[in-house]
Design a protein around this motif. Structure first.
Motif, short mmCIF file in Angstrom:
data_model
loop_
_atom_site.label_atom_id
_atom_site.label_comp_id
_atom_site.label_asym_id
_atom_site.label_seq_id
_atom_site.Cartn_x
_atom_site.Cartn_y
_atom_site.Cartn_z
N LEU A 171 -12.64 5.47 16.11
CA LEU A 171 -13.42 6.21 17.10
C LEU A 171 -14.54 5.33 17.61
O LEU A 171 -15.25 4.70 16.82
CB LEU A 171 -14.02 7.48 16.47
CG LEU A 171 -13.05 8.57 16.08
CD1 LEU A 171 -13.79 9.66 15.31
CD2 LEU A 171 -12.40 9.15 17.30
N THR A 172 -14.70 5.32 18.91
CA THR A 172 -15.76 4.56 19.54
C THR A 172 -16.48 5.47 20.53
O THR A 172 -15.83 6.22 21.26
CB THR A 172 -15.18 3.34 20.29
OG1 THR A 172 -14.39 2.58 19.39
CG2 THR A 172 -16.27 2.47 20.85
N ILE A 173 -17.80 5.41 20.54
CA ILE A 173 -18.59 6.18 21.50
C ILE A 173 -18.77 5.33 22.75
O ILE A 173 -19.10 4.15 22.66
CB ILE A 173 -19.96 6.56 20.90
CG1 ILE A 173 -19.76 7.48 19.70
CG2 ILE A 173 -20.86 7.19 21.95
CD1 ILE A 173 -21.01 7.73 18.90
N ILE A 174 -18.55 5.93 23.91
CA ILE A 174 -18.79 5.24 25.16
C ILE A 174 -20.15 5.68 25.68
O ILE A 174 -20.37 6.85 25.95
CB ILE A 174 -17.68 5.53 26.18
CG1 ILE A 174 -16.34 5.04 25.61
CG2 ILE A 174 -17.99 4.85 27.52
CD1 ILE A 174 -15.15 5.30 26.47
N SER A 175 -21.05 4.71 25.82
CA SER A 175 -22.42 5.00 26.24
C SER A 175 -22.46 5.56 27.65
O SER A 175 -21.87 5.00 28.57
CB SER A 175 -23.27 3.73 26.17
OG SER A 175 -24.53 3.93 26.78
N VAL A 176 -23.19 6.66 27.83
CA VAL A 176 -23.36 7.25 29.15
C VAL A 176 -24.29 6.40 30.01
O VAL A 176 -24.23 6.45 31.23
CB VAL A 176 -23.86 8.71 29.03
CG1 VAL A 176 -25.29 8.75 28.51
CG2 VAL A 176 -23.76 9.43 30.34
N VAL A 177 -25.12 5.59 29.39
CA VAL A 177 -26.11 4.78 30.11
C VAL A 177 -25.49 3.53 30.73
O VAL A 177 -25.61 3.27 31.91
CB VAL A 177 -27.28 4.39 29.18
CG1 VAL A 177 -28.25 3.46 29.88
CG2 VAL A 177 -27.98 5.62 28.67
N ASP A 178 -24.78 2.74 29.90
CA ASP A 178 -24.27 1.46 30.39
C ASP A 178 -22.80 1.21 30.06
O ASP A 178 -22.32 0.10 30.20
CB ASP A 178 -25.12 0.31 29.85
CG ASP A 178 -25.16 0.26 28.34
OD1 ASP A 178 -24.42 1.02 27.68
OD2 ASP A 178 -25.95 -0.52 27.79
N ARG A 232 -21.25 0.83 27.36
CA ARG A 232 -20.93 0.01 26.19
C ARG A 232 -20.10 0.83 25.21
O ARG A 232 -20.20 2.04 25.16
CB ARG A 232 -22.21 -0.43 25.46
CG ARG A 232 -22.97 -1.52 26.11
CD ARG A 232 -24.20 -1.91 25.29
NE ARG A 232 -25.06 -0.76 25.03
CZ ARG A 232 -25.56 -0.44 23.84
NH1 ARG A 232 -25.31 -1.17 22.79
NH2 ARG A 232 -26.33 0.62 23.71
N ARG A 233 -19.31 0.15 24.40
CA ARG A 233 -18.57 0.78 23.30
C ARG A 233 -19.39 0.63 22.04
O ARG A 233 -19.75 -0.47 21.65
CB ARG A 233 -17.22 0.09 23.11
CG ARG A 233 -16.01 0.57 23.88
CD ARG A 233 -16.24 0.94 25.25
NE ARG A 233 -14.96 1.34 25.89
CZ ARG A 233 -14.83 1.46 27.16
NH1 ARG A 233 -15.85 1.23 27.96
NH2 ARG A 233 -13.70 1.83 27.70
N ILE A 234 -19.70 1.76 21.39
CA ILE A 234 -20.52 1.78 20.18
C ILE A 234 -19.68 2.37 19.05
O ILE A 234 -19.14 3.47 19.20
CB ILE A 234 -21.78 2.64 20.40
CG1 ILE A 234 -22.57 2.13 21.61
CG2 ILE A 234 -22.63 2.68 19.14
CD1 ILE A 234 -23.58 3.12 22.14
N PRO A 235 -19.53 1.66 17.93
CA PRO A 235 -18.74 2.21 16.82
C PRO A 235 -19.31 3.55 16.34
O PRO A 235 -20.52 3.71 16.23
CB PRO A 235 -18.87 1.15 15.72
CG PRO A 235 -19.27 -0.10 16.43
CD PRO A 235 -20.07 0.34 17.63
N TYR A 236 -18.41 4.50 16.09
CA TYR A 236 -18.82 5.81 15.58
C TYR A 236 -19.10 5.71 14.09
O TYR A 236 -18.29 5.17 13.33
CB TYR A 236 -17.72 6.84 15.86
CG TYR A 236 -17.99 8.17 15.20
CD1 TYR A 236 -19.01 8.99 15.64
CD2 TYR A 236 -17.21 8.61 14.14
CE1 TYR A 236 -19.26 10.21 15.05
CE2 TYR A 236 -17.45 9.83 13.54
CZ TYR A 236 -18.47 10.62 13.99
OH TYR A 236 -18.72 11.83 13.39
N ASP A 237 -20.24 6.22 13.66
CA ASP A 237 -20.64 6.22 12.25
C ASP A 237 -20.24 7.56 11.64
O ASP A 237 -20.97 8.55 11.75
CB ASP A 237 -22.14 6.00 12.15
CG ASP A 237 -22.65 5.96 10.72
OD1 ASP A 237 -21.85 6.15 9.79
OD2 ASP A 237 -23.85 5.75 10.54
N SER A 238 -19.07 7.60 10.99
CA SER A 238 -18.56 8.86 10.45
C SER A 238 -19.39 9.37 9.27
O SER A 238 -19.38 10.55 8.97
CB SER A 238 -17.10 8.71 10.03
OG SER A 238 -16.97 7.72 9.04
#
Length: 70
Positions: free
Chosen positions: A33-40, A42-48
């Motif tokens: 799972l990766t979070i896609i930043s609404v701002v820029d 970027r792909r941010i790893p999801y911290d489960s």
């Protein structure tokens, strides 16, 4: 919507207008799972372990990448 690389997307939205929530998604080892930043974007790893906090009315877009099982 999936892509040719096996990625799907899911969006979670906090429908409360007064309370923050912590989203904790269980991953059973079948993908990442990766979070896609609404701002820029970027792909941010999801911290489960710690989850992802959403303030009232906020949403988050997850990219779900499934590994090839071949």
């Amino acid at each position: 919507m999936g892509s040719k690389h096996g990625a799907d997307y899911a969006m979670c939205v906090n429908l409360s207008l007064t309370h923050s929530i912590n989203i904790r998604i269980k991953n059973h080892g079948k993908g990442t799972l990766t979070i896609i930043s609404v701002v820029d974007h970027r792909r941010i790893p999801y911290d489960s372990e710690n989850g992802h906090w959403l303030v009232p009315g906020q949403g988050v877009l997850f990219q779900i990448t499934v590994q090839d099982l071949q």
